[in-house]
Design an enzyme around this catalytic site. Structure first.
Site, short mmCIF file in Angstrom:
data_model
loop_
_atom_site.label_atom_id
_atom_site.label_comp_id
_atom_site.label_asym_id
_atom_site.label_seq_id
_atom_site.Cartn_x
_atom_site.Cartn_y
_atom_site.Cartn_z
CE1 TYR A 178 29.61 -0.45 3.97
CE2 TYR A 178 28.82 1.77 4.46
CZ TYR A 178 29.03 0.45 4.85
OH TYR A 178 28.66 0.04 6.10
CB CYS A 179 32.92 6.23 2.71
SG CYS A 179 32.84 7.05 1.10
NE ARG A 180 32.04 10.48 7.15
CZ ARG A 180 33.18 11.09 7.47
NH1 ARG A 180 33.74 11.91 6.62
NH2 ARG A 180 33.75 10.83 8.64
#
Lengths: 224, 224
Positions: A178-180
């Site tokens: 996952y990221c932002r």
DNA sequence: CAAGTAATCAATAAGATAATAGAATAGTTG
DNA sequence: CAACTATTCTATTATCTTATTGATTACTTG
């Protein structure tokens, strides 16, 4: 009844200060970044492909609307979200746009979904697995953002270092990157890399603000 | 990495369409009104003190951002909110502004609060009494808005008709007047009038969208 | 305290936005 | 089908916004 008009004008004028702050694409990008954690002007400028002067001006407009705050820390000025409500608001705006603007959905489909082969994973199911740690979760954002807040149990492996740190990732378990958030490309790329190396990797659309909005706990600090 | 930049620019550009739509005070006022129910252009123009041509243009901008929809009904064009999420979003923006912008609080204090003598009623308590119908609730908005959605059990007595319909209001019970929401002046005036006539009247800040957001039922149609 | 660095300020030019007034359109009614 | 009505369109003007550039300020560090 002119007094009423004056009152209304003042009230909506005030409300519009928030609206004006979020009416520029670049300021929205800045806000999205700041929802990941505090940042120096320089970093924000680099992330948004703006000049430092221009970034500074946009930040001051955001500050004028009381959406962000700044503090001088040593040689740098660090900007941060003024209140967690701001992220909640940004998220509600993002979701409204996602639901109402067909073009947005289309843009995302074309750019992100095609790379993932339009995999249809049940998001709730995925979140449950992440929550119960029955999958290996990696956070591919820069380390400062991980430190400012991450999904509990997630490993911090910034995208830039992914290639060189593959050894830390178990090959037999399902990997969730996952990221932002839904419009961030980091996790998409991470999944690309992992899959090409034979990992069973999948992307989680949610970012930390989304995770928090669901009422789940957020961890802070480095994983040592 | 130019493709990423292009993607981000497109995404935030899309998001900013919502922001631009809510960056003008007049459009916010229109949106607030439309959250009370569908309305003709003419009515919206009168309520906002705009020319019809100007109103029409603002409405088209709101429509361009998919926040409202329009339909020709007989001789008139009726505008309505495109999706109840829009009201939820507007409300979250209004609340963020209320919490973050000191000037807004000040404006309201000066205009509304002084007239009510800064009465400190517990809002939750008041809502409970409204909910359990242990008070007489009157909706002082125009009848169309009442019909589009009102607090169950409320009497529709538009402010304009209040003087001539005082007989319908019991003098021995507590009266609660409400209108469009915290920044609407109708209920404030109603309370002024009622008190001057010896009624025990109080204003409820919440409007129908707030009532709905709390998960309470909303009634529609005329009260016969 | 001089040199260096990060951020902000100021001035400008290009582009977008808002209000106004008058013309045009689409639909309705006599 | 002519007159009427509600709305939208068009053109204009005045007013904001944005990005750019170069200068300036406020700190830090040698």
């Amino acid at each position: 009844m002119n007094r009423d008009r004056q009152f209304k004008d003042t009230v909506y004028e005030q409300l519009s200060r928030i609206g004006k702050a979020v009416s520029s694409p670049k300021r929205l990008e800045l806000l999205d970044l700041l929802c990941q954690g505090p940042k120096k002007v320089e970093v924000l400028a680099k992330e948004t492909d703006l000049s430092v002067a221009n970034t500074s001006q946009h930040l001051q407009i955001l500050r004028g609307a009381s959406l962000v705050e700044s503090r001088k820390e040593g040689l740098y000025v660090v900007y941060r979200i003024a209140d967690s409500d701001v992220c909640v608001f940004f998220r509600s705006m993002r979701m409204l746009a996602g639901r109402r603007l067909a073009e947005l959905e289309l843009t995302v489909q074309r750019f992100l979904k095609e790379r993932e082969g339009l995999e249809t994973v049940d998001r709730e199911e995925l979140l449950e697995r992440v929550r119960h740690k029955s999958v290996t979760v990696i956070d591919v954002r820069p380390p400062e953002e991980y430190e400012a807040g991450h999904i509990p149990g997630a490993l911090s492996i910034p995208l830039k270092k992914l290639q060189s740190r593959l050894a830390e990732i178990p090959k037999d378990r399902q990997i969730v990157a996952y990221c932002r958030g839904p419009y961030c490309v980091l996790a998409v790329k991470a999944v690309d890399i992992l899959r090409s190396q034979g990992y069973k990797a999948i992307r989680l659309e949610d970012g930390v603000p989304d995770w928090r909005a669901r009422g789940f706990k957020v961890a802070t600090g480095s994983n040592k």
